[in-house]
Design a protein around this motif. Structure first.
Motif, PDB file in Angstrom:
ATOM      1  N   SER A  45      -0.382  -5.496  -8.902  1.00 22.47           N
ATOM      2  CA  SER A  45       0.257  -4.729  -7.836  1.00 22.47           C
ATOM      3  C   SER A  45       1.701  -4.382  -8.198  1.00 22.47           C
ATOM      4  O   SER A  45       2.126  -3.224  -8.113  1.00 22.47           O
ATOM      5  N   LEU A  46       2.445  -5.384  -8.634  1.00 22.39           N
ATOM      6  CA  LEU A  46       3.846  -5.135  -8.993  1.00 22.39           C
ATOM      7  C   LEU A  46       3.925  -4.261 -10.241  1.00 22.39           C
ATOM      8  O   LEU A  46       4.848  -3.456 -10.393  1.00 22.39           O
ATOM      9  N   ASN A  47       2.927  -4.395 -11.101  1.00 21.09           N
ATOM     10  CA  ASN A  47       2.902  -3.616 -12.331  1.00 21.09           C
ATOM     11  C   ASN A  47       2.837  -2.120 -12.035  1.00 21.09           C
ATOM     12  O   ASN A  47       3.376  -1.312 -12.792  1.00 21.09           O
ATOM     13  N   ILE A  48       2.176  -1.758 -10.945  1.00 21.50           N
ATOM     14  CA  ILE A  48       2.119  -0.330 -10.596  1.00 21.50           C
ATOM     15  C   ILE A  48       3.530   0.167 -10.301  1.00 21.50           C
ATOM     16  O   ILE A  48       3.936   1.241 -10.747  1.00 21.50           O
ATOM     17  N   VAL A  49       4.308  -0.639  -9.561  1.00 17.01           N
ATOM     18  CA  VAL A  49       5.665  -0.214  -9.208  1.00 17.01           C
ATOM     19  C   VAL A  49       6.596  -0.311 -10.410  1.00 17.01           C
ATOM     20  O   VAL A  49       7.334   0.623 -10.724  1.00 17.01           O
ATOM     21  N   HIS A  60       8.112  -8.227  -3.399  1.00 15.16           N
ATOM     22  CA  HIS A  60       6.668  -8.083  -3.313  1.00 15.16           C
ATOM     23  C   HIS A  60       5.993  -9.229  -2.576  1.00 15.16           C
ATOM     24  O   HIS A  60       4.869  -9.088  -2.127  1.00 15.16           O
ATOM     25  N   GLN A  61       6.701 -10.354  -2.450  1.00 20.27           N
ATOM     26  CA  GLN A  61       6.106 -11.441  -1.671  1.00 20.27           C
ATOM     27  C   GLN A  61       5.956 -11.029  -0.217  1.00 20.27           C
ATOM     28  O   GLN A  61       5.120 -11.569   0.504  1.00 20.27           O
ATOM     29  N   GLY A  62       6.755 -10.034   0.212  1.00 17.28           N
ATOM     30  CA  GLY A  62       6.635  -9.526   1.576  1.00 17.28           C
ATOM     31  C   GLY A  62       5.267  -8.928   1.834  1.00 17.28           C
ATOM     32  O   GLY A  62       4.678  -9.142   2.899  1.00 17.28           O
ATOM     33  N   GLY A 210       1.003  -1.742  -2.486  1.00 16.06           N
ATOM     34  CA  GLY A 210       0.998  -2.518  -1.246  1.00 16.06           C
ATOM     35  C   GLY A 210      -0.403  -2.952  -0.865  1.00 16.06           C
ATOM     36  O   GLY A 210      -0.624  -4.080  -0.419  1.00 16.06           O
ATOM     37  N   ALA A 211      -1.381  -2.059  -1.057  1.00 16.20           N
ATOM     38  CA  ALA A 211      -2.757  -2.386  -0.686  1.00 16.20           C
ATOM     39  C   ALA A 211      -3.275  -3.551  -1.520  1.00 16.20           C
ATOM     40  O   ALA A 211      -3.893  -4.483  -0.993  1.00 16.20           O
ATOM     41  N   ILE A 212      -3.010  -3.511  -2.832  1.00 15.32           N
ATOM     42  CA  ILE A 212      -3.487  -4.606  -3.692  1.00 15.32           C
ATOM     43  C   ILE A 212      -2.821  -5.917  -3.294  1.00 15.32           C
ATOM     44  O   ILE A 212      -3.460  -6.971  -3.209  1.00 15.32           O
ATOM     45  N   ALA A 213      -1.497  -5.837  -3.002  1.00 12.29           N
ATOM     46  CA  ALA A 213      -0.792  -7.062  -2.601  1.00 12.29           C
ATOM     47  C   ALA A 213      -1.339  -7.582  -1.276  1.00 12.29           C
ATOM     48  O   ALA A 213      -1.471  -8.799  -1.087  1.00 12.29           O
ATOM     49  N   GLY A 214      -1.663  -6.669  -0.364  1.00 13.69           N
ATOM     50  CA  GLY A 214      -2.226  -7.092   0.918  1.00 13.69           C
ATOM     51  C   GLY A 214      -3.582  -7.763   0.741  1.00 13.69           C
ATOM     52  O   GLY A 214      -3.894  -8.766   1.386  1.00 13.69           O
TER      53      GLY A 214
END
Lengths: 359, 326
Positions: A45-49, A60-62, A210-214
């Motif tokens: 997820s963070l890798n996309i950003v 991203h922990q948010g 965000g979707a992947i992190a969610g």
């Protein structure tokens, strides 16, 4: 590819599959392995950003917390099925990520990382800690869905979801969207001049991240079987945000395989250290080493964090490709190419993999 | 920060709907003191931004290092030898080690990454931050309370037996540590202005920040200036940390947890390239925070309000209040 080549690669995939399946037989270890899979998802997820759009997010922990919060409350308090909870968590995280993406349209670089940093701590202190959403601060208990109640079962769920996300990420970079994101990262104005809609692609990247992190957050809530905001409040929350950055960099920015390997590594590192240092004679030795003996004091996670940060600095200084760069000959072989330690420079979509981040 | 809490002078008799002391007076004092610490952290950040164009996420952690080393110097024990240093000496030792940490950061991490993309440098400072926190928690698993500089129990430098005194303003207790914080802030602010206006080194730093190539052409060593800037930033961070930690339980990462976001916000609000702006921004952030905490009845209102202010500044005026460039 020769027959022997196909057999060898088939054997390698089989071994990989068996290794992935092994934690199912354990209970405690499976729990850490599912954390590894969740961290790997956070890394993707963070890798996309960071890797694809070139912006540094420190909050991203948010998104992870938001996914966990929504999932836990929908399942435990609204009494809806677990997949609905996870889906709503994904939607909520994606929606918030789009709002952050709107900010990212105007603010980039260092200032954006600052905004994300503040976002992470602000959403944790305000929303995550609301008494009505945390069962008056005692935590929202939730029960895993039937058939997946054991730690090992939930681990398999996490692995399957991780593989799906991995495939999605692969499709993203191999598609028009991936090429557009790369073009935007390299030079926004040139990309725009070639007719790439910068606004929509940036928002898409944030929404997807965000979707992947969610999704990872939903799995996280079911993994711990309780949602508590303490994991995301500031000393731990900030440490978590930094951990995701660390695993992205150590894995290799923009390199999904490396990020996944690093995510799994950092997910299980704490448990491995715990087991290693719990052995009697290791304990006897370590207790006489000046700095390391602090491990048996109050801060259990600090040794893992030290290893992580030293790996980060080592990656930055000596090994910019990260784990992914090291594994590249192997991963190329596994996808049907010849085994070469030093490949020739290539162009095209695959160049998304190793390119560096700009700001 | 030891919250020297208010003495209730006249409010007990008539329950007022709006308690001036609680809602205005106390946040004013606390905000100024807290703002002084943000200003000091912000000043270091501005310096490093001017020279390297990055945010240093390890800036506040130099302060924790200083605090922990001061503690160690006050009551140390190593290899069976124990010692007790006077507070002033211990503080100097702490600040020195904090500054040396910054110097080591520049030498080992920043210099080798000098020509890489800025994001890599920022991630490098994050790596330094994590390394420092991890080492702190291994070396000081328990943590300890750093006494106030005039605490009579431990190495007091003055005869001021009372750690707090009553100031004539609305009957509040203000501790000597808080007064010291303000004095140090003013002294360092004046010192910074003088340094950048009158000294050759200060002018060299400004020259490099404006145009590195031209500065090199006239014989200024960019790498020496970078080292000097990091030394100064480390010193500012260490002093800020010591002030923030007066009579506080010092644990790993404490100054980063309490003052980093405020310091960065202060630097951005004042204008990331402006030294006076960092002080102004620090004061404003401190005041906004304490006023929000006292007057907005909403969980986490402090960090939410600061976040909103930051967002607003960046969207409306990215150069900040006194800055000239974003």
């Amino acid at each position: 590819m020769t027959r022997a080549g196909i057999t060898a690669r088939g054997g390698a995939y089989l071994v990989l599959g068996i290794v992935l399946f092994l934690p199912w037989f354990t209970t405690d270890f499976a729990k850490f392995c599912s954390l590894g899979a969740i961290y790997a998802m956070m890394g993707l997820s963070l890798n996309i950003v960071v890797g694809y759009t070139g912006q540094l997010s420190l909050g991203h922990q948010g998104f992870l917390g938001l996914g966990a919060l929504v999932t836990a409350n929908v399942v435990a308090q609204a009494d809806l099925p677990s997949y609905v909870g996870i889906a709503l968590g994904v939607l909520a995280s994606a929606a918030v990520a789009i709002v952050l993406g709107l900010v990212a349209l105007r603010i980039t670089g260092l200032y954006l990382s600052l905004i994300t940093l503040v976002f992470g701590s602000a959403i944790a202190t305000s929303l995550f800690a609301l008494p009505s959403l945390t069962n008056n601060n005692s935590g929202v208990q939730l029960v895993r869905p039937p058939y997946f109640s054991g730690n090992g079962d939930w681990y398999l769920v996490c692995v399957v979801v991780l593989l799906a996300v991995y495939y999605l990420d692969y499709r993203l970079t191999a598609s028009k969207t991936g090429r557009a994101l790369l073009a935007i990262k390299e030079n926004e104005r040139v990309a725009e001049a070639f007719g790439i809609g910068v606004t929509s692609y940036k928002l898409l990247a944030f929404a997807l991240s965000g979707a992947i992190a969610g999704l990872a957050g939903g799995l996280y809530a079911f993994r711990s079987e309780i949602y508590s905001d303490k994991d995301f409040q500031d000393p731990q929350g900030f440490a978590l945000a930094l951990l995701f950055v660390v695993l992205c960099v150590v894995g290799g920015l923009g390199n999904r395989l490396g990020v996944v390997v690093a995510g799994v590594f950092f997910g299980i590192l704490n448990d491995l250290l715990d087991r290693l240092f719990g052995i009697g004679w290791v304990k006897d030795v370590v207790e006489n080493i000046p700095l390391l003996k602090g491990y048996y004091g109050a801060n259990k996670g600090s040794l893992a964090s030290l290893i992580g940060s030293l790996l980060l600095l080592q990656t930055l200084l000596f090994n910019p490709g990260g784990i992914g760069g090291q594994l590249r000959p192997l991963s190329r072989w596994m996808t049907g190419n010849r085994f070469e330690l030093h490949e020739a420079a290539e162009s095209g979509p695959a160049a998304v993999e190793g390119s560096s981040v700009r700001a | 920060m030891s919250v020297a809490l208010l003495g209730h002078a006249a409010t007990t008799a008539v329950p007022l709907a709006f308690d001036t002391q609680l809602k205005i007076g106390q946040p004013l004092i606390l905000g100024i003191v807290q703002g002084a610490i943000y200003g000091l952290i912000g000043l270091g950040l501005v310096l490093l931004y001017k020279s390297n164009r990055i945010f240093n996420f390890a800036q506040a952690e130099f302060g924790t290092i200083a605090g922990l080393c001061t503690l160690l110097a006050l009551n140390g024990r190593l290899f069976g030898i124990s010692w007790h240093m006077p507070y002033a000496v211990a503080a100097v030792v702490g600040v020195l080690i904090g500054t040396l940490t910054a110097v080591a950061t520049e030498r080992l991490v920043i210099r080798p990454l000098f020509n890489r993309p800025k994001v890599i440098l920022v991630v490098g400072t994050v790596g330094v931050l994590l390394t420092l926190i991890a080492i702190e928690s291994l070396a000081f698993p328990q943590g300890d309370t750093l006494p106030a500089f005039n605490d009579p129990k431990q190495g007091a430098v003055t005869d001021l037996k009372d750690p707090s005194f009553r100031v004539g303003f609305a009957g509040y207790n203000v501790s000597w540590a808080q007064v010291l914080t303000l004095i140090v802030l003013v002294a360092l602010a004046l010192g910074a202005v003088a340094f950048f206006r009158y000294s050759r080194q200060g002018t060299a730093i400004l020259a490099v920040s404006q145009e590195p190539t031209a500065a090199q052409a006239v014989g200024i060593s960019v790498s020496r200036v970078s080292l000097l800037t990091w030394t100064l930033a480390g010193f500012l961070g260490s002093v800020a940390g010591l002030l923030a930690l007066q009579s506080t339980l010092v644990g790993p990462g404490i100054v980063t947890g309490t003052a980093l976001v405020g310091g960065i916000t202060a630097a951005v609000l004042g204008g990331i390239t402006s030294l006076p702006g960092a002080f102004l921004g620090g004061m404003l952030v401190g005041l906004i925070q304490t006023f929000a905490a006292a007057n907005v009845d909403f969980r986490g209102s402090q960090s939410v309000v600061v976040g909103l202010v930051l967002l607003l500044v960046l969207l409306v005026k990215p150069t900040g209040l006194l800055g000239s460039e974003a």
